[in-house]
Design a protein around this motif. Structure first.
Motif, PDB file in Angstrom:
ATOM      1  N   THR A   1       1.167  -5.366   9.249  1.00 50.03           N
ATOM      2  CA  THR A   1       0.461  -5.748  10.249  1.00 50.03           C
ATOM      3  C   THR A   1      -0.017  -4.461  11.098  1.00 50.03           C
ATOM      4  O   THR A   1       0.405  -3.309  10.640  1.00 50.03           O
ATOM      5  N   LEU A   2      -1.196  -4.731  11.780  1.00 51.77           N
ATOM      6  CA  LEU A   2      -1.520  -3.367  12.694  1.00 51.77           C
ATOM      7  C   LEU A   2      -1.005  -3.365  14.045  1.00 51.77           C
ATOM      8  O   LEU A   2      -1.482  -2.757  14.592  1.00 51.77           O
ATOM      9  N   ARG A   3       0.320  -3.847  14.075  1.00 52.34           N
ATOM     10  CA  ARG A   3       0.890  -4.113  15.056  1.00 52.34           C
ATOM     11  C   ARG A   3       1.515  -2.494  15.508  1.00 52.34           C
ATOM     12  O   ARG A   3       1.830  -2.220  16.948  1.00 52.34           O
ATOM     13  N   THR A   4       1.499  -1.774  14.398  1.00 54.51           N
ATOM     14  CA  THR A   4       2.210  -0.315  14.894  1.00 54.51           C
ATOM     15  C   THR A   4       0.888   0.757  14.135  1.00 54.51           C
ATOM     16  O   THR A   4       0.119   0.281  13.452  1.00 54.51           O
ATOM     17  N   SER A   5       0.896   1.674  14.680  1.00 52.16           N
ATOM     18  CA  SER A   5      -0.019   2.541  14.368  1.00 52.16           C
ATOM     19  C   SER A   5      -0.202   3.306  12.927  1.00 52.16           C
ATOM     20  O   SER A   5      -0.867   3.970  12.344  1.00 52.16           O
ATOM     21  N   LEU A   6       1.204   2.851  12.259  1.00 56.67           N
ATOM     22  CA  LEU A   6       1.461   3.274  10.683  1.00 56.67           C
ATOM     23  C   LEU A   6       0.598   2.330   9.806  1.00 56.67           C
ATOM     24  O   LEU A   6       0.692   2.528   8.549  1.00 56.67           O
ATOM     25  N   GLY A   7       0.201   1.156  10.361  1.00 62.94           N
ATOM     26  CA  GLY A   7      -0.171   0.012   9.494  1.00 62.94           C
ATOM     27  C   GLY A   7      -1.298   0.251   8.636  1.00 62.94           C
ATOM     28  O   GLY A   7      -1.094   0.087   7.125  1.00 62.94           O
ATOM     29  N   LEU A   8      -2.271   1.156   8.919  1.00 68.07           N
ATOM     30  CA  LEU A   8      -3.245   1.176   8.125  1.00 68.07           C
ATOM     31  C   LEU A   8      -3.058   2.244   7.038  1.00 68.07           C
ATOM     32  O   LEU A   8      -3.369   2.135   5.670  1.00 68.07           O
ATOM     33  N   ALA A   9      -2.327   3.398   7.411  1.00 67.75           N
ATOM     34  CA  ALA A   9      -1.750   4.361   6.215  1.00 67.75           C
ATOM     35  C   ALA A   9      -0.812   3.737   5.291  1.00 67.75           C
ATOM     36  O   ALA A   9      -0.839   4.052   4.114  1.00 67.75           O
ATOM     37  N   ALA A  10      -0.106   2.733   5.776  1.00 64.31           N
ATOM     38  CA  ALA A  10       0.887   2.213   4.987  1.00 64.31           C
ATOM     39  C   ALA A  10      -0.131   1.357   3.646  1.00 64.31           C
ATOM     40  O   ALA A  10       0.380   1.363   2.567  1.00 64.31           O
ATOM     41  N   ILE A  11      -0.952   0.533   4.088  1.00 64.41           N
ATOM     42  CA  ILE A  11      -1.881  -0.052   3.397  1.00 64.41           C
ATOM     43  C   ILE A  11      -2.353   0.806   2.426  1.00 64.41           C
ATOM     44  O   ILE A  11      -2.164   0.553   1.038  1.00 64.41           O
ATOM     45  N   ALA A  12      -2.938   1.981   2.862  1.00 62.13           N
ATOM     46  CA  ALA A  12      -3.813   2.927   1.800  1.00 62.13           C
ATOM     47  C   ALA A  12      -2.564   3.520   0.977  1.00 62.13           C
ATOM     48  O   ALA A  12      -3.011   3.494  -0.451  1.00 62.13           O
ATOM     49  N   ARG A  13      -1.485   3.630   1.408  1.00 68.33           N
ATOM     50  CA  ARG A  13      -0.411   4.290   0.443  1.00 68.33           C
ATOM     51  C   ARG A  13      -0.059   3.293  -0.694  1.00 68.33           C
ATOM     52  O   ARG A  13       0.067   3.438  -1.847  1.00 68.33           O
ATOM     53  N   LEU A  14       0.236   1.849  -0.101  1.00 68.87           N
ATOM     54  CA  LEU A  14       0.716   1.022  -1.142  1.00 68.87           C
ATOM     55  C   LEU A  14      -0.519   0.750  -2.179  1.00 68.87           C
ATOM     56  O   LEU A  14      -0.118   0.535  -3.246  1.00 68.87           O
ATOM     57  N   ARG A  15      -1.642   0.856  -1.673  1.00 71.60           N
ATOM     58  CA  ARG A  15      -2.791   0.533  -2.702  1.00 71.60           C
ATOM     59  C   ARG A  15      -2.824   1.703  -3.786  1.00 71.60           C
ATOM     60  O   ARG A  15      -2.956   1.516  -4.905  1.00 71.60           O
ATOM     61  N   GLN A  16      -2.488   2.966  -3.308  1.00 69.48           N
ATOM     62  CA  GLN A  16      -2.644   3.872  -4.034  1.00 69.48           C
ATOM     63  C   GLN A  16      -1.464   4.327  -5.112  1.00 69.48           C
ATOM     64  O   GLN A  16      -1.545   4.334  -6.182  1.00 69.48           O
ATOM     65  N   GLU A  17      -0.198   3.951  -4.380  1.00 69.13           N
ATOM     66  CA  GLU A  17       0.931   4.288  -5.289  1.00 69.13           C
ATOM     67  C   GLU A  17       1.656   2.929  -5.897  1.00 69.13           C
ATOM     68  O   GLU A  17       2.646   3.055  -6.607  1.00 69.13           O
ATOM     69  N   ARG A  18       1.484   1.709  -5.439  1.00 65.86           N
ATOM     70  CA  ARG A  18       2.000   0.542  -5.986  1.00 65.86           C
ATOM     71  C   ARG A  18       0.823  -0.330  -6.297  1.00 65.86           C
ATOM     72  O   ARG A  18       0.716  -1.747  -5.662  1.00 65.86           O
ATOM     73  N   PRO A  19      -0.258   0.042  -7.235  1.00 69.80           N
ATOM     74  CA  PRO A  19      -1.166  -0.720  -7.335  1.00 69.80           C
ATOM     75  C   PRO A  19      -1.077  -2.184  -7.846  1.00 69.80           C
ATOM     76  O   PRO A  19      -1.700  -3.222  -7.766  1.00 69.80           O
ATOM     77  N   GLU A  20       0.156  -2.541  -8.547  1.00 68.02           N
ATOM     78  CA  GLU A  20       0.350  -3.615  -9.024  1.00 68.02           C
ATOM     79  C   GLU A  20       0.849  -4.869  -7.960  1.00 68.02           C
ATOM     80  O   GLU A  20       0.869  -5.844  -8.350  1.00 68.02           O
ATOM     81  N   LEU A  21       1.030  -4.501  -6.804  1.00 66.12           N
ATOM     82  CA  LEU A  21       1.264  -5.490  -5.779  1.00 66.12           C
ATOM     83  C   LEU A  21      -0.021  -5.545  -5.046  1.00 66.12           C
ATOM     84  O   LEU A  21      -1.075  -5.203  -5.059  1.00 66.12           O
ATOM     85  N   CYS A  22       0.124  -6.756  -4.344  1.00 64.59           N
ATOM     86  CA  CYS A  22      -1.310  -7.270  -3.378  1.00 64.59           C
ATOM     87  C   CYS A  22      -0.982  -7.051  -2.144  1.00 64.59           C
ATOM     88  O   CYS A  22       0.022  -7.673  -1.467  1.00 64.59           O
ATOM     89  N   ILE A  23      -1.923  -6.493  -1.405  1.00 67.58           N
ATOM     90  CA  ILE A  23      -1.702  -5.823  -0.285  1.00 67.58           C
ATOM     91  C   ILE A  23      -2.565  -6.389   0.827  1.00 67.58           C
ATOM     92  O   ILE A  23      -3.846  -6.289   0.586  1.00 67.58           O
ATOM     93  N   GLY A  24      -2.410  -7.231   2.001  1.00 65.39           N
ATOM     94  CA  GLY A  24      -2.974  -7.624   2.847  1.00 65.39           C
ATOM     95  C   GLY A  24      -2.796  -7.029   4.050  1.00 65.39           C
ATOM     96  O   GLY A  24      -1.815  -6.541   4.221  1.00 65.39           O
TER      97      GLY A  24
END
Ligand code: 3PG
Length: 213
Positions: A49-72
């Protein structure tokens, strides 16, 4: 991509995973261990969620470091956030409600929007644009499984992801409905366990949920 293709994409995502954890990141260092704990329990599609200021960075990091997951991305309230989430690499977009702005953005988006609805009229707003998949929010408050059964009459080609008040106890009732493609919520990754860094407990809860799905 048109909305029929978006519908297919969502069906593909949720046929693999019928449980959608709704995650709010409060400490950057929680992102990877939390995702790994959920994945170890069989949950590999996440809504950050974008409920915290860390949401966008978390999405970018997961896409980069856990490409096998599906991140919405979740809790998208306005168009500006929609674009930022796409830039961060979100693979689908979830909103708690539907506004004209978001519904129109979803038409041209490269990834599907799952708009939130709570009433027949809101479904109809999306329906006339071609939307056939919705988040039902807040599910338990707006009628839960009974509301979904009622919606299956007029909206026979429409499916939902009920979220809000879903628990391990009522999960099965939702998932047994033909018009439920997935269920979302926080019960398998409660904030207290995240704060405590109790990743094993989150894996156990995830495994129990995935086993019911
Ligand atoms: C959501 O944003 O979708 C809800 O906050 C999740 O609801 P829950 O905490 O009742 O699972």
């Amino acid at each position: 991509m048109n909305l029929a293709e978006h519908t297919k994409t969502l069906d593909g995502i949720f046929s693999r995973n019928r449980i959608l954890p709704v995650i709010s990141i409060r400490r950057a260092e929680d992102v990877l261990p939390l995702a790994d704990a959920l994945a170890a329990g069989g949950i590999t599609t996440l809504e950050i969620t974008l409920r915290t200021s860390l949401g966008l960075a978390a999405i970018a990091r997961l896409r980069q470091e856990r490409p096998e997951l599906c991140i919405g991305v979740g809790t998208v309230l306005e168009g500006r956030q929609f674009q930022l989430a796409l830039d961060a690499g979100a693979q689908f977009v979830v909103s708690p409600g539907c506004t004209e702005e978001l519904l129109l953005l979803g038409l041209d988006s490269p990834v599907p929007l799952l708009p939130g609805v709570a009433t027949a009229s809101e479904i109809m707003m999306g329906y006339r644009l071609g939307y056939r998949r919705f988040k039902l929010f807040p599910a338990e408050v707006c009628g839960g499984a009974s509301a979904l059964k009622s919606f299956s009459g007029p909206f026979h080609d429409t499916r939902f992801c009920p979220t809000g008040g879903v628990t391990q106890a009522n999960l099965g009732g939702y998932l047994s409905l033909a018009n439920v493609m997935a269920v979302g919520g926080t019960w398998m990754a409660p904030q207290a366990l995240i704060e405590a860094g109790d990743w094993e407990a989150i894996t156990r809860l995830s495994r129990d949920s995935a086993a019911s799905a």
